[in-house]
Design a protein around this motif. Structure first.
Motif, mmCIF file in Angstrom:
data_model
loop_
_atom_site.group_PDB
_atom_site.id
_atom_site.type_symbol
_atom_site.label_atom_id
_atom_site.label_comp_id
_atom_site.label_asym_id
_atom_site.label_seq_id
_atom_site.Cartn_x
_atom_site.Cartn_y
_atom_site.Cartn_z
ATOM 1 N N GLY A 85 48.064 -12.727 -24.699
ATOM 2 C CA GLY A 85 48.255 -11.994 -23.463
ATOM 3 C C GLY A 85 47.576 -10.652 -23.446
ATOM 4 N N SER A 88 43.881 -11.515 -22.991
ATOM 5 C CA SER A 88 43.691 -12.439 -21.864
ATOM 6 C C SER A 88 42.737 -13.575 -22.234
ATOM 7 C CB SER A 88 43.188 -11.697 -20.628
ATOM 8 O OG SER A 88 44.179 -10.829 -20.127
ATOM 9 N N GLY A 104 38.214 -17.318 -21.390
ATOM 10 C CA GLY A 104 38.849 -16.221 -20.687
ATOM 11 C C GLY A 104 38.550 -14.853 -21.260
ATOM 12 N N ARG A 106 39.819 -10.417 -19.901
ATOM 13 C CA ARG A 106 40.519 -9.663 -18.870
ATOM 14 C C ARG A 106 39.560 -9.278 -17.748
ATOM 15 N NH1 ARG A 106 45.367 -7.721 -18.486
ATOM 16 N NH2 ARG A 106 45.780 -8.301 -20.647
ATOM 17 N N GLU A 108 38.746 -9.915 -13.114
ATOM 18 C CA GLU A 108 39.007 -10.641 -11.883
ATOM 19 C C GLU A 108 37.858 -11.555 -11.497
ATOM 20 O OE1 GLU A 108 40.403 -8.167 -8.737
ATOM 21 O OE2 GLU A 108 41.933 -7.203 -9.964
ATOM 22 N N PHE A 113 41.181 -13.345 -16.395
ATOM 23 C CA PHE A 113 42.607 -13.365 -16.099
ATOM 24 C C PHE A 113 43.151 -11.946 -15.991
ATOM 25 C CE2 PHE A 113 41.919 -17.107 -19.009
ATOM 26 C CZ PHE A 113 41.884 -18.054 -17.991
ATOM 27 N N ARG A 115 46.905 -11.638 -15.800
ATOM 28 C CA ARG A 115 48.147 -11.734 -16.579
ATOM 29 C C ARG A 115 48.413 -13.195 -16.928
ATOM 30 N NH1 ARG A 115 53.551 -12.095 -14.989
ATOM 31 N NH2 ARG A 115 52.954 -11.841 -12.809
ATOM 32 N N PRO A 116 47.658 -13.787 -17.834
ATOM 33 C CA PRO A 116 47.896 -15.190 -18.201
ATOM 34 C C PRO A 116 49.203 -15.328 -18.972
ATOM 35 C CG PRO A 116 46.283 -14.231 -19.672
ATOM 36 C CD PRO A 116 46.556 -13.200 -18.613
ATOM 37 N N SER A 119 49.551 -22.111 -20.786
ATOM 38 C CA SER A 119 48.380 -22.989 -20.772
ATOM 39 C C SER A 119 48.817 -24.396 -21.134
ATOM 40 C CB SER A 119 47.315 -22.493 -21.757
ATOM 41 O OG SER A 119 47.812 -22.505 -23.085
ATOM 42 N N ASP A 130 47.811 -18.061 -14.376
ATOM 43 C CA ASP A 130 47.660 -16.605 -14.239
ATOM 44 C C ASP A 130 48.437 -16.130 -13.010
ATOM 45 O OD1 ASP A 130 46.924 -13.983 -14.217
ATOM 46 O OD2 ASP A 130 44.785 -14.324 -13.920
ATOM 47 N N ARG A 133 46.990 -13.448 -10.612
ATOM 48 C CA ARG A 133 46.053 -13.822 -9.541
ATOM 49 C C ARG A 133 46.548 -15.043 -8.772
ATOM 50 N NH1 ARG A 133 39.956 -13.779 -11.378
ATOM 51 N NH2 ARG A 133 39.744 -13.662 -9.115
#
Length: 357
Positions: A85, A88, A104, A106, A108, A113, A115-116, A119, A130, A133
């Protein structure tokens, strides 16, 4: 197949409140929920002491060579996924804990991601949730090397950015037909299939009186067997096995079903939806076949335990509950998974493989 129900979706007012709670990361639990006579009480069958075999705490395949803060573990028959986390990123490894792929970062962008939190890994794809988003993103994992998809664009599997009809909590499941299931609580619904556009189809029968159904952002879902779902009800520390004709429920024993802190109910002005703020019991779970490992917090400040829930024999037979004592880990467990006699556990900084007796 699970037969869709006709459960109503959350009202506009309830959805607005839920959106605010998603930003704050609150969980839900019912306060003083009445006992359900249809729930069977589980008892501990004993304690298992596994043997530590392998450790994964760093790898050149990781962006910073080490994990920052692991928040989730998922397990497949041939691979596992560890979600960091802080960075990300999601690392896909084989069962020998050798990292095969990393996806992935961090940001947009299409493959980034905010705030993943969860999975699901399969033989050819990894899907990442996520909530920051409001989407689930899938990545192909056909390449043989760790850097083969690190910069590849992901494909949006579920998009909830233009819809307030569903929450993205902390877990989801993917059934054999490819449909995505998320926990959604309104009226007699405790799980729902969600399509790419964010539209919901209610699954399963009711779990009790309508007034006891709440939005619980920290409930969890998993697949079990060919078509069944396994649903965790954090309100009652209850595991539910949802089939096409019935739902079976088993409640964990004390101290795992006692609230670890006072809970406060929030009800949006006369609507049927109530949300209770608090702390979730179940930190994480994963498994293959007919067993699942759970990291469940005890009452008060006693910490979290590893529990093994083994479904043996017919689907309607109560599972066997074991406590696991894995004393070779440096940190508190975050999540765990079981594949036959192999146990996989993650704390915030590493992944560990054990052999069960």
């Amino acid at each position: 197949m699970i037969v869709p129900g006709a459960a109503p979706l959350p009202s506009l007012r309830a959805r607005s409140l839920l959106s605010l709670l998603l930003v704050g990361g609150c969980s839900g639990e019912a306060s003083n929920a009445p006992a359900d006579p249809a729930v069977a009480e589980l008892t501990l069958a004993g304690t298992l002491t596994p043997h530590l075999e392998r450790v994964l705490t760093s790898s050149p395949a990781l962006p910073d060579s080490i994990f920052g803060r692991i928040v989730h573990l998922d397990l497949h028959e041939t691979s596992l996924a560890v979600l960091d986390g802080l960075g990300s990123v999601v690392a896909v490894a084989n069962h020998d804990l050798r990292i095969l792929h990393v996806v992935g970062q961090r940001g947009e962008g299409p493959s980034e991601f905010v705030r993943p939190v969860a999975s699901r890994v399969g033989p050819r794809r990894i899907v990442v949730m996520d909530p920051g988003r409001r989407r689930l993103v899938g990545f192909a994992i056909d390449g043989p090397h760790a850097d083969s998809i690190a910069r590849a664009d992901g494909e949006t599997v579920v998009d909830l950015r233009r819809s307030g009809a569903a929450s993205l909590g902390t877990d989801f499941a993917i059934r054999q037909d490819g449909s995505v299931v998320v926990p959604v609580h309104e009226g007699p619904t405790f799980a729902a299939a969600v399509d790419r556009a964010g539209d919901l189809t209610a699954l399963g029968p009711a779990t009790g009186p309508e007034e006891n159904h709440l939005m619980r952002l920290f409930d969890r879902v998993a697949t079990m067997g060919a078509d069944d779902l396994l649903v965790w009800d954090d309100d009652r520390a209850t595991v539910m096995r949802v089939g096409d004709r019935e739902t079976l429920r088993w409640r964990l024993p004390e101290p795992y079903r006692s609230a670890s802190e006072p809970r406060q109910s929030v009800s949006p002005g006369g609507d049927a939806l109530a949300i209770t703020l608090g702390k979730p019991r179940l930190k994480g779970w994963a498994g293959t076949g007919h067993s699942i490992c759970m990291v469940v917090e005890q009452d008060a400040d006693a910490g979290a335990d590893l529990l093994l829930l083994a479904f043996e024999g017919a689907a309607d037979v109560a599972p066997t509950l074991w406590r696991i004592e894995a004393d070779d880990m440096p940190g508190a467990p975050v999540s765990c998974g079981v594949d036959e006699d192999r146990l996989y556990v993650v704390d915030e900084i590493g992944a560990y493989r054990f052999r069960l007796p």
